[in-house]
Design a protein around this motif. Structure first.
Motif, short mmCIF file in Angstrom:
data_model
loop_
_atom_site.label_atom_id
_atom_site.label_comp_id
_atom_site.label_asym_id
_atom_site.label_seq_id
_atom_site.Cartn_x
_atom_site.Cartn_y
_atom_site.Cartn_z
N GLU A 158 57.55 36.85 52.64
CA GLU A 158 56.70 36.40 51.53
C GLU A 158 55.60 35.49 52.05
O GLU A 158 55.86 34.52 52.76
CB GLU A 158 57.54 35.68 50.49
CG GLU A 158 58.56 36.58 49.83
CD GLU A 158 59.24 35.93 48.64
OE1 GLU A 158 58.77 34.86 48.20
OE2 GLU A 158 60.23 36.49 48.16
N VAL A 159 54.35 35.83 51.69
CA VAL A 159 53.20 35.00 52.02
C VAL A 159 52.47 34.69 50.71
O VAL A 159 52.81 35.23 49.65
CB VAL A 159 52.25 35.70 53.03
CG1 VAL A 159 52.95 35.87 54.37
CG2 VAL A 159 51.79 37.05 52.51
N ASP A 160 51.45 33.81 50.79
CA ASP A 160 50.77 33.39 49.57
C ASP A 160 50.18 34.56 48.78
O ASP A 160 50.19 34.56 47.55
CB ASP A 160 49.64 32.41 49.92
CG ASP A 160 50.18 31.07 50.42
OD1 ASP A 160 51.37 30.80 50.14
OD2 ASP A 160 49.45 30.32 51.07
N GLY A 161 49.68 35.57 49.49
CA GLY A 161 49.02 36.68 48.80
C GLY A 161 49.93 37.82 48.43
O GLY A 161 49.48 38.83 47.91
N GLY A 162 51.24 37.73 48.71
CA GLY A 162 52.15 38.81 48.39
C GLY A 162 53.19 38.99 49.47
O GLY A 162 53.87 38.03 49.86
N GLN A 164 54.20 40.58 53.40
CA GLN A 164 53.70 41.00 54.71
C GLN A 164 54.88 41.56 55.49
O GLN A 164 55.97 40.98 55.49
CB GLN A 164 53.11 39.78 55.45
CG GLN A 164 52.61 40.08 56.85
CD GLN A 164 52.25 38.79 57.61
OE1 GLN A 164 53.07 37.90 57.73
NE2 GLN A 164 51.03 38.71 58.07
#
Length: 249
Positions: A158-162, A164
């Motif tokens: 999980e990363v800030d934009g969705g 990865q």
């Protein structure tokens, strides 16, 4: 392939912690202790990989006082094959734990190291990353899906934009996020079996590691209590208070 999983003994997440009267730390006297929730997820993932036939042996490791044996027994009740306790009365900080784990990685030569992304007591979120750097291993942090095949691990994180997806060559370090899995309920027969499983105890000096603290805690205090809200009669009064009292506009 061996999987090494680090587990930490922390104050149970259901307990409301109390700060000591002298502000030197948190009062843990007569407080329920349990395995760090993120580490529980790490153990569950390692056991699931073993059930799939990817991993042959799961080794649980804990660093701290003798009471950490209870945490290791819980890990073995979930499905770990054996446990290693690095026993010390010192206050262990992330760098010291990473050094201890690195020494055990050198000794055990696991193909996969799984740790919780952070502990709920200090929230440092550093040990996994430090271990990867010290052992010169690839890392995949905040994992919410792990697939192992052909000497590589594909990790969705999980990363800030969705989301990865990264691929790392084994051996590697993976840190677990909350949505990776839901740990199984530990049954009484498995708890009884765990009591008979191998649990080795070593000291930091046996591993040649200096665990002296590098950081000093100056003060521990509770967060300030929030003041009660107020009702305003109209929008004009709300805007005026936001300008004059809250000073946010």
């Amino acid at each position: 392939m061996k999987a090494l999983v680090a587990v930490k003994r922390v104050v149970d997440y259901n307990v409301k912690v109390r700060v000591k009267s002298d502000n030197t730390g948190v009062d843990i006297a007569n407080v329920k202790m349990s395995m760090n929730p993120f580490d529980e997820i790490a153990v569950e993932e390692a056991v699931r990989l073993k059930e799939k036939g990817v991993v042959t042996e799961v080794i649980a490791v804990s660093c701290g006082p003798a009471q950490c044996q209870e945490t290791l027994r819980t890990a073995m009740a979930i499905g770990a094959d054996r446990g290693i306790l690095v026993e010390t009365a010192e206050e262990l900080q992330p760098l010291a734990v990473a050094k201890l784990l690195k020494a055990l990685v050198d000794k055990e030569q696991p193909g996969l190291i799984i740790v919780g992304k952070q502990a709920i007591d200090d929230d440092c979120n550093q040990t996994g990353q430090m271990l990867a750097a010290l052992a010169d291993l690839p890392q995949a942090t905040f994992a919410n899906k792990v697939e192992v095949a052909d000497g590589k691990a594909s990790v969705s994180r999980e990363v800030d934009g969705g989301l990865q997806t990264v691929s790392v060559t084994l051996p590697a370090v993976i840190t677990t996020d909350l949505r990776l899995n839901e740990p199984r309920y530990v049954t009484l027969p498995n708890i009884m079996k765990a009591k008979k499983k191998q649990l080795d105890t070593v000291k930091p000096e046996d591993l040649g590691v200096d665990v002296a603290p590098r950081i000093k805690t100056l003060k521990v205090s509770e967060p300030p209590k929030r003041s009660a809200g107020i009702k305003v009669p109209d929008v004009a009064t709300l805007v005026a208070k936001l300008k004059t009292e809250a000073k946010v506009i």
